[in-house]
Write a protein that holds these residues in place. Structure first.
Motif, PDB file in Angstrom:
ATOM      1  N   VAL A  72    -137.207  10.869 -36.321  1.00  0.00           N
ATOM      2  CA  VAL A  72    -136.774  10.686 -34.794  1.00  0.00           C
ATOM      3  C   VAL A  72    -136.698  11.889 -34.456  1.00  0.00           C
ATOM      4  CG1 VAL A  72    -135.173   9.068 -34.000  1.00  0.00           C
ATOM      5  CG2 VAL A  72    -135.916   8.107 -35.779  1.00  0.00           C
ATOM      6  N   VAL A  73    -137.632  12.105 -33.586  1.00  0.00           N
ATOM      7  CA  VAL A  73    -136.788  13.430 -32.489  1.00  0.00           C
ATOM      8  C   VAL A  73    -136.006  13.180 -31.225  1.00  0.00           C
ATOM      9  CG1 VAL A  73    -137.749  15.704 -30.896  1.00  0.00           C
ATOM     10  CG2 VAL A  73    -138.767  14.110 -33.156  1.00  0.00           C
ATOM     11  N   SER A  74    -135.157  13.118 -30.998  1.00  0.00           N
ATOM     12  CA  SER A  74    -134.564  12.585 -29.512  1.00  0.00           C
ATOM     13  C   SER A  74    -133.984  13.935 -28.505  1.00  0.00           C
ATOM     14  CB  SER A  74    -132.971  12.733 -29.679  1.00  0.00           C
ATOM     15  OG  SER A  74    -132.667  13.523 -30.652  1.00  0.00           O
ATOM     16  N   PRO A 207    -148.700   0.665 -33.792  1.00  0.00           N
ATOM     17  CA  PRO A 207    -148.731   1.909 -33.261  1.00  0.00           C
ATOM     18  C   PRO A 207    -148.456   3.808 -34.394  1.00  0.00           C
ATOM     19  CG  PRO A 207    -147.006   1.814 -31.959  1.00  0.00           C
ATOM     20  CD  PRO A 207    -147.685  -0.199 -33.178  1.00  0.00           C
ATOM     21  N   GLU A 208    -149.180   4.873 -34.286  1.00  0.00           N
ATOM     22  CA  GLU A 208    -148.442   5.468 -35.353  1.00  0.00           C
ATOM     23  C   GLU A 208    -147.265   6.449 -34.539  1.00  0.00           C
ATOM     24  OE1 GLU A 208    -151.779   8.387 -35.226  1.00  0.00           O
ATOM     25  OE2 GLU A 208    -153.023   6.173 -35.400  1.00  0.00           O
ATOM     26  N   VAL A 209    -147.395   6.211 -33.291  1.00  0.00           N
ATOM     27  CA  VAL A 209    -145.807   7.452 -32.551  1.00  0.00           C
ATOM     28  C   VAL A 209    -145.781   5.799 -31.369  1.00  0.00           C
ATOM     29  CG1 VAL A 209    -145.770   9.162 -31.677  1.00  0.00           C
ATOM     30  CG2 VAL A 209    -147.446   9.390 -33.127  1.00  0.00           C
ATOM     31  N   ILE A 210    -143.896   6.029 -31.461  1.00  0.00           N
ATOM     32  CA  ILE A 210    -143.613   5.558 -30.635  1.00  0.00           C
ATOM     33  C   ILE A 210    -142.688   6.142 -29.570  1.00  0.00           C
ATOM     34  CG2 ILE A 210    -142.160   3.401 -29.818  1.00  0.00           C
ATOM     35  CD1 ILE A 210    -143.142   2.268 -32.362  1.00  0.00           C
ATOM     36  N   LEU A 211    -143.134   6.386 -28.545  1.00  0.00           N
ATOM     37  CA  LEU A 211    -142.006   6.670 -26.849  1.00  0.00           C
ATOM     38  C   LEU A 211    -141.073   5.969 -26.318  1.00  0.00           C
ATOM     39  CD1 LEU A 211    -145.190   8.701 -26.245  1.00  0.00           C
ATOM     40  CD2 LEU A 211    -144.001   9.719 -27.633  1.00  0.00           C
ATOM     41  N   PRO A 215    -134.545   3.831 -23.942  1.00  0.00           N
ATOM     42  CA  PRO A 215    -134.403   2.686 -24.052  1.00  0.00           C
ATOM     43  C   PRO A 215    -133.228   2.016 -23.822  1.00  0.00           C
ATOM     44  CG  PRO A 215    -134.155   3.488 -26.239  1.00  0.00           C
ATOM     45  CD  PRO A 215    -134.442   4.668 -24.869  1.00  0.00           C
ATOM     46  N   CYS A 216    -131.751   2.630 -23.667  1.00  0.00           N
ATOM     47  CA  CYS A 216    -130.843   1.551 -23.918  1.00  0.00           C
ATOM     48  C   CYS A 216    -129.970   1.789 -23.355  1.00  0.00           C
ATOM     49  CB  CYS A 216    -129.538   2.410 -24.748  1.00  0.00           C
ATOM     50  SG  CYS A 216    -130.258   1.990 -26.495  1.00  0.00           S
ATOM     51  N   SER A 217    -130.315   2.112 -21.317  1.00  0.00           N
ATOM     52  CA  SER A 217    -129.568   3.199 -20.602  1.00  0.00           C
ATOM     53  C   SER A 217    -129.347   1.196 -19.997  1.00  0.00           C
ATOM     54  CB  SER A 217    -129.979   3.964 -19.944  1.00  0.00           C
ATOM     55  OG  SER A 217    -131.627   2.739 -19.080  1.00  0.00           O
ATOM     56  N   ILE A 242    -137.610   9.550 -28.539  1.00  0.00           N
ATOM     57  CA  ILE A 242    -136.589   9.538 -27.922  1.00  0.00           C
ATOM     58  C   ILE A 242    -136.196  10.117 -27.238  1.00  0.00           C
ATOM     59  CG2 ILE A 242    -135.395   8.436 -30.035  1.00  0.00           C
ATOM     60  CD1 ILE A 242    -133.476   6.615 -28.118  1.00  0.00           C
ATOM     61  N   VAL A 243    -136.000   9.526 -25.468  1.00  0.00           N
ATOM     62  CA  VAL A 243    -135.202  10.516 -25.078  1.00  0.00           C
ATOM     63  C   VAL A 243    -134.158   9.586 -24.545  1.00  0.00           C
ATOM     64  CG1 VAL A 243    -135.938  11.089 -22.122  1.00  0.00           C
ATOM     65  CG2 VAL A 243    -137.746  11.343 -23.273  1.00  0.00           C
ATOM     66  N   THR A 244    -132.710  10.528 -24.227  1.00  0.00           N
ATOM     67  CA  THR A 244    -131.332   9.487 -24.160  1.00  0.00           C
ATOM     68  C   THR A 244    -130.751  10.343 -22.970  1.00  0.00           C
ATOM     69  OG1 THR A 244    -129.650   8.567 -25.144  1.00  0.00           O
ATOM     70  CG2 THR A 244    -130.483  10.240 -26.425  1.00  0.00           C
TER      71      THR A 244
END
Lengths: 292, 429
Positions: A72-74, A207-211, A215-217, A242-244
């Motif tokens: 998991v890369v943020s 999928p192999e990757v989930i972008l 997702p929680c904003s 994940i962008v957060t």
């Protein structure tokens, strides 16, 4: 030296890219380059010298990093730093924006995803995306999840489709809440449930990757906690980027963290390192709350 | 800063009254506009309904018809040809002469015969051929359509007051009054108005032909303009690159929506009738011309509907790997459908009320036959109204208004349908 590595990487064939030696231990990067360890062994996705333009305006400057398998890369950073833009470049969602242009090399298991001959449809089946605002289709819960498998023709029989829907909802932790009302509209669920439905919809096509783009904003803390739990579970089978906006969230869910600043990738390191002992002063300034 | 808070609040309070007055005025202007609109509408409806309602009734006269073999000219009752050409007018005339036996001169007889419509013979023929064996030689009472002059006279007759006499002579009025006294005259529902085509005789004129013509024309328009308009809107919204060519196309579509409709009629005349040599007066050509006229409306409303589909839904579809076409077909079109249908129905309503372009392609001709296909000569409702309003007979005045009522009813039905469809298909997200 860094640049030489990058260029040779681009020219390498897919096979040699996978067996490329680890670059994390190379000599320290020059001033203005990404610090930390942006590269990993046998990456799932490898991005090199990525520039993204909106018409004449450049939003992403020369970003190079890897996303490893099942990690998991943020991606964190102040508003407008380009982290969402970068994320959307990873499954060519930027194609839908008029005037958006991506340069550089982006590879999914060695395959150039901006190859003009590459079809974006299978790409997006391999690299799924969960958006900021829960966006279920105005259809039933069942049809929301079944939509992906249906259009990709993943299953032939209705019973198999039922299994895929159930399995996806189980893995998204939503099954128990919706199993009695699969035919009700997905838009009738609460915000957190909708977002988990969107995740179920995404993983239904395996999928192999989930972008995940923040997702929680749009969710309350309890729903957020559920999604974060879910991310931890999903990371066993999926690679997640994940962008957060929430540094706590990044710290909780990710193994590696990338810090973006004004379109540049400043630092990529193990999450613990980023939040305890950042290498770059900008990262430190951000995580200590001096700006953001 | 020195000025105390009290002072600020005083200022606010002073302005408050003014603000409220302004708001009241503002609301009053709105109310005034709506009242004006409603008043105009009320005026229009009272006028039209006041003039037109009487057209839904038609005067019938009861005559004792004796089916005399000799007068009818039938010697073989089994011969349908004889039944067709038998002299039904003769038996009607004989019945009239029998009732008013004092009438003897040719002129008076003609005046007497004129009280019954020319079409009454056909009604009698229909009745008789149903059951010729039983009726032949018998005397039966039949209600026959009165002439339009009698109809107009009786409708305007109010007890003691002055009535519109029209072409009726005093003698004729006397006969009519005799019938009234004998209760041989009655106003019945005007079925003819809804079941027959146009006629020079007001009492025989109906709007069925015009309604069918309108339906065929609209069907052609809908079948052509909806798919073409939606396809054009989808291409322009979803696929077309944004450059000066698409800008030019957009400006032109918006301009076409404002082009006077008679221009489209001229275009239809030049292209379809003169160049392609299609027949005149047919709903097919009318429908194509109206398609050209409504296309801009359909395209503009469809584009607006497509544009209003939230981008999050598009992204969701693309994000799990739907192709662009799947995104459009599965998500954008269903969500945009209510808006597109509303636009199409409003376009259709506009086409239904259009007269000018159809005049150019010959749909203004006097057509008695009820059209049965898109290539039968026909006229349409608004043109029929135009034609009747031009006719000299007094009885056409009420028929004109009645036809307007029918047209308005169709428009109201279509607009209600648009609202209903919108409500029905609208989905929230």
């Amino acid at each position: 030296m860094m640049e030489a590595t990058v260029e040779s990487t681009i020219e390498q064939s897919a096979d040699s890219l996978v067996s490329r030696p680890a670059t994390g231990e190379r000599a320290p990067v020059a001033e203005g380059e990404t610090v930390g360890s942006p590269f990993v062994d046998s990456p799932k996705m490898a991005m090199r010298n990525v520039d993204v333009f909106y018409n004449d305006k450049q939003a992403i400057f020369d970003v190079s990093m890897d996303i490893g398998s099942n990690e998991v890369v943020s991606m964190i950073g102040p508003s407008g730093c380009g982290k969402s833009t970068f994320l959307r470049a990873l499954n060519r969602m930027n194609d839908t924006i008029e005037g958006a242009r991506v340069e550089g090399s982006l590879r999914l298991e060695g395959q150039d995803i901006y190859d003009p001959k590459l079809d974006v449809v299978p790409l997006r089946a391999r690299v799924g995306m969960v958006f900021q605002k829960p966006n279920p289709f105005p259809k039933s819960i069942y049809d929301n999840v079944a939509y992906g498998p249906r259009i990709h023709g993943l299953v032939d029989r209705r019973a198999d489709l039922d299994d895929v829907v159930e399995d996806s909802l189980q893995r998204a932790g939503l099954w128990n809440e919706v199993k009695d009302r699969l035919n009700q509209p997905g838009t009738g669920l609460s915000g957190g449930q909708q977002q988990r439905l969107c995740i179920a919809r995404t993983i239904a096509v395996s999928p192999e990757v989930i972008l995940m783009d923040e997702p929680c904003s749009a969710l309350d803390p309890i729903a957020t906690a559920k999604i974060e739990e879910l991310i931890a579970e999903l990371s066993e089978n999926f690679t997640i980027a994940i962008v957060t906006h929430s540094m706590q969230q990044a710290a909780r869910v990710s193994s590696r963290t990338a810090y973006f600043h004004l379109g540049k990738l400043i630092e990529v390191n193990d999450t613990e390192r980023v939040f305890t002992n950042p290498e770059h002063e900008l990262t430190e300034a951000y995580i200590t709350g001096r700006f953001g | 800063m020195n000025k105390s808070a009290e002072k600020t609040i005083d200022l606010v309070n002073r302005n408050l009254a003014k603000r409220y007055r302004a708001e009241k005025r503002f609301r009053f202007y709105g109310l005034l506009s709506i009242s004006f609109g409603l008043l105009c509408l009320l005026f229009l409806f009272t006028d039209i309904i006041g003039k037109g309602h009487s057209a839904f009734l038609q005067t019938y006269v009861a005559l004792d018809i004796h089916f005399d073999e000799e007068v009818l000219g039938i010697d073989n009752i089994d011969d349908p040809a004889q039944l067709m050409v038998a002299n039904y007018d003769g038996v009607i005339r004989k019945a009239l002469r029998d009732q008013f036996s004092e009438v003897s001169s040719r002129r008076d007889k003609r005046a007497l015969y004129a009280l019954i419509s020319n079409g009454a013979g056909f009604d009698l023929q229909r009745e008789f051929s149903l059951n010729p064996r039983e009726l032949l030689g018998q005397t039966r009472t039949f209600w026959l359509v009165a002439d339009d002059d009698v109809d107009t006279y009786l409708k305007s007759y109010r007890g003691s007051g002055e009535a519109f006499t029209g072409r009726l002579s005093e003698q004729q009025r006397g006969w009519v009054q005799t019938w009234v006294a004998e209760e041989r005259i009655e106003k019945r529902f005007n079925r003819i108005f809804f079941t027959s085509g146009d006629s020079r005789e007001p009492e025989l004129a109906g709007i069925r032909g015009a309604i069918m013509g309108s339906l065929f024309t609209l069907a052609v328009t809908l079948v052509l303009s909806f798919p073409i308009g939606v396809a054009a809107a989808i291409y322009l919204e979803e696929y077309a690159p944004k450059n000066k060519w698409t800008d030019l196309i957009e400006v032109n579509i918006n301009n076409l929506a404002a082009v006077p409709s008679i221009i489209f009629g001229l275009l239809g005349l030049a292209i379809f009738i003169n160049f392609f040599e299609m027949p005149r007066s047919i709903p097919l050509v009318g429908g194509i011309v109206l398609t050209l006229m409504t296309l801009p409306t359909v395209i503009i409303s469809s584009r607006a509907a497509i544009k209003s589909v939230p981008p999050s839904i598009r992204e969701a579809a693309l994000g799990i790997g739907a192709s662009k076409m799947q995104m459009i077909l599965h998500h954008v079109l269903p969500l945009a459908m209510p808006g597109m249908l509303t636009g199409a129905i409003i376009g259709m309503a506009q086409a239904l009320g259009e007269t000018a372009p159809l005049l150019m392609i010959g749909m203004v001709a006097f057509i008695v036959d009820i059209p049965g296909a898109v290539n039968d000569p026909a006229t349409v409702l608004p043109v029929q109204i135009f034609l009747w309003s031009d006719s000299p007979e007094r009885a056409f005045v009420e028929r004109t208004s009645a036809a307007i009522m029918v047209l308005l009813a169709f428009l109201i039905i279509m607009n209600t349908l648009a609202v209903w469809l919108r409500k029905r298909l609208e989905r929230r997200w």
